[in-house]
Write a protein that holds these residues in place. Sequence first.
Motif, PDB file in Angstrom:
ATOM      1  N   PRO A   1     108.924  80.208  24.143  1.00 11.81           N
ATOM      2  CA  PRO A   1     109.455  78.919  23.587  1.00 11.81           C
ATOM      3  C   PRO A   1     108.702  78.128  24.560  1.00 11.81           C
ATOM      4  O   PRO A   1     108.496  76.792  23.856  1.00 11.81           O
ATOM      5  N   MET A   2     108.635  77.740  25.241  1.00 12.23           N
ATOM      6  CA  MET A   2     108.460  76.204  26.593  1.00 12.23           C
ATOM      7  C   MET A   2     107.186  76.252  25.833  1.00 12.23           C
ATOM      8  O   MET A   2     106.626  75.099  25.853  1.00 12.23           O
TER       9      MET A   2
ATOM     10  N   LEU B   1     104.967  76.825  23.371  1.00 11.52           N
ATOM     11  CA  LEU B   1     105.300  76.722  22.108  1.00 11.52           C
ATOM     12  C   LEU B   1     105.436  75.309  22.013  1.00 11.52           C
ATOM     13  O   LEU B   1     105.205  74.230  21.486  1.00 11.52           O
ATOM     14  N   LEU B   2     107.057  74.878  22.597  1.00 13.22           N
ATOM     15  CA  LEU B   2     107.682  73.711  22.344  1.00 13.22           C
ATOM     16  C   LEU B   2     106.726  72.525  22.964  1.00 13.22           C
ATOM     17  O   LEU B   2     106.473  71.200  22.803  1.00 13.22           O
ATOM     18  N   MET B   3     105.888  72.816  24.433  1.00 14.40           N
ATOM     19  CA  MET B   3     104.892  71.570  24.528  1.00 14.40           C
ATOM     20  C   MET B   3     103.548  71.608  23.883  1.00 14.40           C
ATOM     21  O   MET B   3     103.425  70.681  23.645  1.00 14.40           O
TER      22      MET B   3
ATOM     23  N   ILE C   1     103.461  71.406  20.843  1.00 11.25           N
ATOM     24  CA  ILE C   1     104.013  70.786  19.579  1.00 11.25           C
ATOM     25  C   ILE C   1     104.756  69.005  20.499  1.00 11.25           C
ATOM     26  O   ILE C   1     104.094  68.371  19.370  1.00 11.25           O
ATOM     27  N   VAL C   2     104.563  69.374  20.947  1.00  8.33           N
ATOM     28  CA  VAL C   2     105.144  67.658  21.430  1.00  8.33           C
ATOM     29  C   VAL C   2     103.621  67.360  22.190  1.00  8.33           C
ATOM     30  O   VAL C   2     103.411  66.033  21.300  1.00  8.33           O
TER      31      VAL C   2
ATOM     32  N   ALA D   1     101.741  67.642  17.907  1.00  7.48           N
ATOM     33  CA  ALA D   1     102.405  66.193  16.515  1.00  7.48           C
ATOM     34  C   ALA D   1     103.728  65.234  16.744  1.00  7.48           C
ATOM     35  O   ALA D   1     103.631  64.623  17.880  1.00  7.48           O
TER      36      ALA D   1
ATOM     37  N   VAL E   1     104.631  61.688  14.909  1.00  2.00           N
ATOM     38  CA  VAL E   1     105.582  60.369  14.173  1.00  2.00           C
ATOM     39  C   VAL E   1     104.667  59.058  14.724  1.00  2.00           C
ATOM     40  O   VAL E   1     104.604  58.693  15.362  1.00  2.00           O
ATOM     41  N   SER E   2     104.596  57.833  13.177  1.00  7.28           N
ATOM     42  CA  SER E   2     104.541  57.078  13.569  1.00  7.28           C
ATOM     43  C   SER E   2     104.838  55.866  13.987  1.00  7.28           C
ATOM     44  O   SER E   2     106.484  56.403  14.357  1.00  7.28           O
ATOM     45  N   THR E   3     104.644  55.137  14.983  1.00 11.36           N
ATOM     46  CA  THR E   3     105.236  54.364  16.290  1.00 11.36           C
ATOM     47  C   THR E   3     105.785  53.342  15.702  1.00 11.36           C
ATOM     48  O   THR E   3     104.683  52.716  14.690  1.00 11.36           O
TER      49      THR E   3
END
Lengths: 356, 361, 494
Positions: A7-8, A10-12, A14-15, A18, A20-22
Amino acid sequence: MSYKKIPMILLMCIVLTACVSTEIIDEVPVVFIAGYDKGSDDKIKGTISLQRFKPNQEVETRTFQAEARTSKGLRNQLSGVPKPITIGKMAVMLFGEEEAEHGVLRVLDSFLRDPASGRLTYVGVVEGSAGDLIKEEDEYLQGIGPFLQILIRQSIEYGNMPQNNLHFFDYKYYGKGMDPYMPLLKKNENEIVISGLALFKGEKMVGKLDLEEMFMFTLINRKHKAGLFEITLPDGNYATLYKVISDVSYKVSDGNKTPKVSIEVDINANIAQYTGDKLDKRIKNDIVDAFEKKIEQDSMKLIKKFQELQIDPLALGDRARSQTRKFDFSNWENHYPTLNISVKANADIMESGVID
Amino acid sequence: MENSPRKEILVSSFLIMFIIHSNQVGVGILGFPRYINQYTGQDGWIVVLITGLIFHVFVWMMYVILGDEREDIIDLQKKWFGSWIGGLLNLLVMIYLLLGAVVILRTFIEVIQAWMFPELKTWIPVLMFLLLTYYVLAGGFRTVVGVSFFGVIFPLWLLITAVSPAKYASFTNLLPVFDHSLKDFVMGTKQMTLSFLGAEILLFAYPFLKNPKSSRVWAHIGIGGTTIIYLIVMIISIAFYSEEQLQQTIWSTLISWKMVELPFVERFEYIGITFWCFVIFPNVCLNIWAATRIGKKTLHIKQKYFSIVLLIVVFISCVLITTREQVDMINTITASIGTYFFYIYIPIIFLYAVVRRRVTR
Amino acid sequence: MKWFQKTEKEMTLDDVLDDLSQSADFVIYQNKASRIPYTLIYFASIIDPAKLHRVVLTKLNESETKSLEELEGIIPIENLEISSDPIKVQERLMSGYLAVRLNKSQKVLLMDLSLIKSRDLSPPEIEFSVMGPKEGLIEDLQTNMNLIRRRIPHPKLRMKKVTVGTVSKTKIIVTYIEGTASEQNVNTVVQRLEDLDFDLIADSSVIGQMLEDNSLSVFPQMIDTERTDRITGHLNYGAVAILVEGSSNALIGPINFGQLLVSFEDYYLGWNIASFFRIIRMMSILMSIVATPLYVAVLTYHFELFPSKLLATLISSRSDIPFIPVIEVLFLEITIDLLREAGARMPSKVGQTLGIVGGIVIGTAAVEASLTSNILLIIVALSALASFTTPVYRMTNTIRFLRYPLILFAQFLGLIGIALFGLFVMVHLIRLTSLGSPYLAPLYPPRVKDWYDSFFRLPYVLQKKRSHFFRTEKVSRFFDKKEKKPNSLDFDEQ
């Protein structure tokens, strides 16, 4: 124990992948003030003012103007402004008088719909053109938006203006038995002043109050702590009252048939100045009498004006609803122009300074 | 009972208060006043009280159903209706629980998408929430309860900010009291039930309490806490919005947070949504936990593997829901299932339990 | 290990001695001139020559006995034993014993002449306190035991010995008060120590890492302390302390998260002041972890959160900076960590200068060169400062470490990212245990009765019971003697 790490990892992942626009604070143009006028062919003519903050705390401002059918459409037309234009910190929105008479909802709708916009934004009407007023911004160090925000806020908190902002407009626009109002601004020679209150019927501006009427309106509208007020005494002297605290109670009887409204205003005021010799008890009584009489007469005039315009900025209808079971709005609206309304003022002088 | 949990994993019985409360309060609170007030207007707060009282009755019924032994609803349904019908019922309940988890997670992510990150793809936050859920489930029931405990404690201070719009509110909006027909109140109560759903977690958590019988008071306090919080939100909403304005507003609580003005921070709805992660998360955990219990007892699959299966199911369903309408639709479906569950199924098995216990005695 | 086992079986005393004589400090001294010919075997580097000359040699030269047993009777030294086991002899010699051998026999008389050289007692340096005793542990186990026993002269204070380490043969003392400490905790500690299989135990912190329940966690699950008052205080509550030979830190367990915020000085200050400081510490931890990630999140995604005036200040402070906030923050955070790391490695005097020079010069220069905004500089400096308010050194590291993933999450999803990471840490802490006790107690599982000494500290009168956390059998700390009404002087009442 390696499965615990999955899980860790995977989380990293994603971080890192992925995004989103800033909306980085110093890259997006922040709009503090926008003005809307009626443009050619019933379009909206929008004017925005953008600030550029320099490292030495100085502000440089520029204005942009465009025309479109919708207020969001204006954004597309403003091609000289870097995108995305953010309205999150909009402090003041101004409408030209013509646009206000045409109807403000075609602009406000997008602000009420957009989650990014605040509801504490002040909305106001400009006598003349809103765009011209905004273009005058060079006079103001912090930019005209923050200046107007402070101007309106101070006159609500310490002056004679009733509470208002975007939320209140929305509240009164949608609410039954009440009508919205906005502060009215004017450009004098080289300064911007508050000139009164713009009255709305639904989304359209239908009338104005001047400063003195606005004070009366504030006193009888709801509990309020108003600023200064000058009255003329019968003997020709003048007295100035300050920290005028009003407490109003509205009584509506027989709400569903032939309604009768009685307004009682309790006022505590302090004397700040008196032009005569000595301020004794008798003169204080005179002041009180003069003040009460003035309130009663002026507010009756005010209410007559509202009845003629068939608007209800005092929210009499809503007050009637809250005091009547199974309230019938259509009956009320029929009766409103000829409603029997009485005002009773009851003033008290609290302090008169450190001398008599 | 061979299935009854070991002593070390039991939790103090007063924690049922947090379990119930955290499973009831979810995304609904961010916008529920509008749905109630379309029927009852300024009397919406009475509906909150009525529904609260009804749920006190449900909690009482659930305790009667659960009886004196350490059995949860899964055992009871199997015992009473046989392993086929009982098992089927259990599976239906499991689907309902999963729907609950999907609805709450997806609706919250819709809030995030609407308010903060319009371009955020649904799968990213869903995946993160579900990975965390797995981490919680692996820690067992104690961890699940811990999450719901902090899910109540952490966001509690937001109540202070929820009151802040009072500055702009006019409380005469609450008058006149009791100005609606009985039918309006019934309709309002039906709408309000959605926000109170979640109390059914008691049926699953019961055998995990150290002293199940003495937990009764705490369960009622949990319901009471929910009622009070909804009451505060409702009263503020009625006073802050005009009636017709409220009907226009989807997320009324969030919008009223816009009125908070502190010297260093404005626009409190962003902070509100952030802290709402802590409110949403226990809901997801509790629902999926209860579902894995059903899997364990009915299908005899290890919780470890079954939870992975369920998480994948929830993940896929969340990702498949894309528009606001679909979110609304699945909300309505879950609400009606939940309403039937409480107003029809619980009274039926309540009567069944009473009669059966009489007879066997 | 094959070679080791093989020789173990076949070795004789002479083999052992041959083997050992490869060291320069190993002495085999044969005295054939005395009345009885004897051989002395020892490591010159670790025995006490004064004892050897004054006590042993004189007695040996005087005596006429021919057997070791008789010798054992006349030599006035406390630890005497006779052994013929070559392995045991080897071990004893290594730890400072002297062996007396008569006539090449396989039996030797072993006597303890060990000389322990250690530094003098010194005030604790890491856990400094203004008030309270200034007595810290040192590297010598005997002295440390002495320090603790002097503070708790209680018959039930137990000190169990365990030896760990195939190379270092480190002596470890597990100490606790029987009846107060829960047997389960003691057994857990002893069991885990006995199960350890490692070659060299350099310090107690090594043991600490091996005993932890979850070794993946960044949170310390035992407290390292050098303060004797802290150790005895925890022992009294029912904790277990581990002393390690050669380490000036003891380990205390089980602990909970709240205890990481407790400076033992809290107990010497008034309860209200101490409670205030604890709350300050709690807030500073929170601020220290969250401040810069919040900066990243708000400046990158949610600038609406700032009121207009603050916004203007922030924008103008950032207006010339070419980086996005996250780069700016990482740059400064890493700079601070560099300074800290360099300061810790440098000799103390140089370190101080470096800290000042680095802090001022780099900070000012970075702002002037428009690499970071001055507001961020304030935030970073404050949060660095705040991270040092925690009384437990290992916690400071944890706080500094946690910031980095949080900054990444903040960059990724703004405030929601921070909340998600917060959830992860929360779940992790809920699941974490220290020697099997929940880490977040008494907050979760909630035990309101234990709150008297957690986030705040109530007056001693109210600390009647030991915290439930230690699962102690002896709950009461004291009993109220007689109900005695104090003479109130308020309102002149007598």
